[in-house]
Every structure is written in C-alpha cells, then in structure tokens.
Design a protein around this motif. Structure first.
Motif, PDB file in Angstrom:
ATOM      1  N   ARG A 109       0.835  -1.211   0.000  1.00 50.31           N
ATOM      2  CA  ARG A 109       0.000   0.000   0.000  1.00 50.31           C
ATOM      3  C   ARG A 109       0.862   1.252   0.000  1.00 50.31           C
ATOM      4  O   ARG A 109       0.588   2.219  -0.719  1.00 50.31           O
ATOM      5  N   ARG A 110       1.903   1.253   0.817  1.00 52.59           N
ATOM      6  CA  ARG A 110       2.811   2.403   0.850  1.00 52.59           C
ATOM      7  C   ARG A 110       3.521   2.529  -0.493  1.00 52.59           C
ATOM      8  O   ARG A 110       3.727   3.643  -0.997  1.00 52.59           O
ATOM      9  N   GLU A 111       3.897   1.403  -1.088  1.00 52.86           N
ATOM     10  CA  GLU A 111       4.570   1.415  -2.382  1.00 52.86           C
ATOM     11  C   GLU A 111       3.670   2.047  -3.446  1.00 52.86           C
ATOM     12  O   GLU A 111       4.121   2.867  -4.245  1.00 52.86           O
ATOM     13  N   GLN A 112       2.398   1.696  -3.427  1.00 56.34           N
ATOM     14  CA  GLN A 112       1.459   2.242  -4.404  1.00 56.34           C
ATOM     15  C   GLN A 112       1.323   3.757  -4.231  1.00 56.34           C
ATOM     16  O   GLN A 112       1.376   4.506  -5.199  1.00 56.34           O
ATOM     17  N   VAL A 113       1.153   4.203  -3.002  1.00 61.38           N
ATOM     18  CA  VAL A 113       1.018   5.638  -2.728  1.00 61.38           C
ATOM     19  C   VAL A 113       2.282   6.375  -3.156  1.00 61.38           C
ATOM     20  O   VAL A 113       2.221   7.408  -3.838  1.00 61.38           O
ATOM     21  N   ASN A 114       3.436   5.850  -2.783  1.00 62.35           N
ATOM     22  CA  ASN A 114       4.697   6.522  -3.120  1.00 62.35           C
ATOM     23  C   ASN A 114       4.967   6.517  -4.621  1.00 62.35           C
ATOM     24  O   ASN A 114       5.524   7.483  -5.155  1.00 62.35           O
ATOM     25  N   ASN A 115       4.564   5.455  -5.317  1.00 63.88           N
ATOM     26  CA  ASN A 115       4.716   5.431  -6.777  1.00 63.88           C
ATOM     27  C   ASN A 115       3.856   6.510  -7.427  1.00 63.88           C
ATOM     28  O   ASN A 115       4.278   7.150  -8.385  1.00 63.88           O
ATOM     29  N   ARG A 123       3.132  12.853   1.378  1.00 65.47           N
ATOM     30  CA  ARG A 123       4.172  11.868   1.701  1.00 65.47           C
ATOM     31  C   ARG A 123       4.441  11.846   3.209  1.00 65.47           C
ATOM     32  O   ARG A 123       4.591  10.788   3.813  1.00 65.47           O
ATOM     33  N   GLN A 124       4.473  13.022   3.831  1.00 68.65           N
ATOM     34  CA  GLN A 124       4.689  13.078   5.274  1.00 68.65           C
ATOM     35  C   GLN A 124       3.516  12.449   6.020  1.00 68.65           C
ATOM     36  O   GLN A 124       3.709  11.730   7.008  1.00 68.65           O
ATOM     37  N   GLU A 125       2.323  12.695   5.543  1.00 66.28           N
ATOM     38  CA  GLU A 125       1.140  12.095   6.164  1.00 66.28           C
ATOM     39  C   GLU A 125       1.199  10.567   6.051  1.00 66.28           C
ATOM     40  O   GLU A 125       0.873   9.853   7.002  1.00 66.28           O
ATOM     41  N   GLU A 126       1.643  10.074   4.915  1.00 66.95           N
ATOM     42  CA  GLU A 126       1.804   8.624   4.712  1.00 66.95           C
ATOM     43  C   GLU A 126       2.806   8.062   5.715  1.00 66.95           C
ATOM     44  O   GLU A 126       2.572   7.023   6.326  1.00 66.95           O
ATOM     45  N   ARG A 127       3.909   8.769   5.910  1.00 65.01           N
ATOM     46  CA  ARG A 127       4.923   8.320   6.873  1.00 65.01           C
ATOM     47  C   ARG A 127       4.383   8.345   8.299  1.00 65.01           C
ATOM     48  O   ARG A 127       4.648   7.433   9.085  1.00 65.01           O
ATOM     49  N   ASP A 128       3.629   9.385   8.628  1.00 68.43           N
ATOM     50  CA  ASP A 128       3.045   9.488   9.973  1.00 68.43           C
ATOM     51  C   ASP A 128       2.041   8.363  10.215  1.00 68.43           C
ATOM     52  O   ASP A 128       2.014   7.768  11.297  1.00 68.43           O
ATOM     53  N   MET A 129       1.225   8.077   9.220  1.00 63.39           N
ATOM     54  CA  MET A 129       0.253   6.981   9.341  1.00 63.39           C
ATOM     55  C   MET A 129       0.975   5.648   9.557  1.00 63.39           C
ATOM     56  O   MET A 129       0.580   4.846  10.394  1.00 63.39           O
ATOM     57  N   ALA A 130       2.031   5.432   8.785  1.00 64.06           N
ATOM     58  CA  ALA A 130       2.779   4.181   8.895  1.00 64.06           C
ATOM     59  C   ALA A 130       3.449   4.065  10.261  1.00 64.06           C
ATOM     60  O   ALA A 130       3.501   2.972  10.835  1.00 64.06           O
TER      61      ALA A 130
END
Length: 114
Positions: free
Chosen positions: A39-45, A79-86
């Motif tokens: 999921r993170r890979e998809q968002v980051n791509n 991207r920061q929000e994705e990192r915070d969620m993770a």
C-alpha cells in the motif's frame, strides 16, 4: 542440416526459457520492502509519478514554476502524512488510509495539466 522436428523442439525450448526468464525477472523485481508494504509502495509510486508529470509540465512551459512549487509542497505533505500513518501502525498503512491518501493525490493530479 536441421530437420523440422529438431527446429520445432528448439523453438519450444526457446519459448519455455523465455517464459521462465520473464517470470523469474518479475519475481525478483520487487524489493523486500515493496513486497512487505504494497500500500505504501502504491502511494509513493503515485507521488513519484505526479512529480514527474509536474516536471514535464514545467519543462514544456505549460506550468509556472510557482504553481509547480505549490503542487510539490502538497505532494510532500501527503508523503509526510503517509509516513506518519505508517509510524502509528508498525510501518504499514491501512486500506482506508491508502484510500484517503489516494483521494488527496487525485485532487492534486487534477491540477496538473489544467
């Protein structure tokens, strides 16, 4: 001289080896991180793809540098929000978090090329 039977066997062998090579290379293409965090890979791509689109728009003169900077800033915030969620979920994001991030990316994507 090669006969028809030998040529048929050789062609079949080449086809099998080609299929094996394709399968083997695709299974080794993903890193361990990509396999463990799809999921993170998809968002980051998507974020990377949008950054490339912004870069191309600026390069082609279809977007100002100021607009590009605003869109990149919004992408950095996602991207920061994705990192915070993770960070809150053992390095993973949930399906709902991925959906939320994708909706935010969709909003930015609509602004690219408009």
């Amino acid at each position: 001289m090669l006969n028809k039977k030998t040529l048929t066997k050789a062609a079949a062998l080449i086809a099998i080896l080609g299929a094996f090579a394709t399968t083997a290379s695709s299974s080794y293409a993903d890193t361990t991180w990509q396999k463990n965090h799809p999921r993170r890979e998809q968002v980051n791509n998507r974020l990377e793809n949008q950054n490339d689109r912004i870069k191309n728009e600026v390069k082609e003169g279809d977007m100002s540098k100021a607009k590009a900077a605003k869109l990149r800033k919004a992408d950095r915030q996602i991207r920061q929000e994705e990192r915070d969620m993770a960070a809150q979920n053992g390095g993973h994001i949930t399906k709902q978090e991925q959906k939320t991030l994708n909706q935010q990316e969709n909003a930015i994507s609509k602004k690219i090329g408009s």
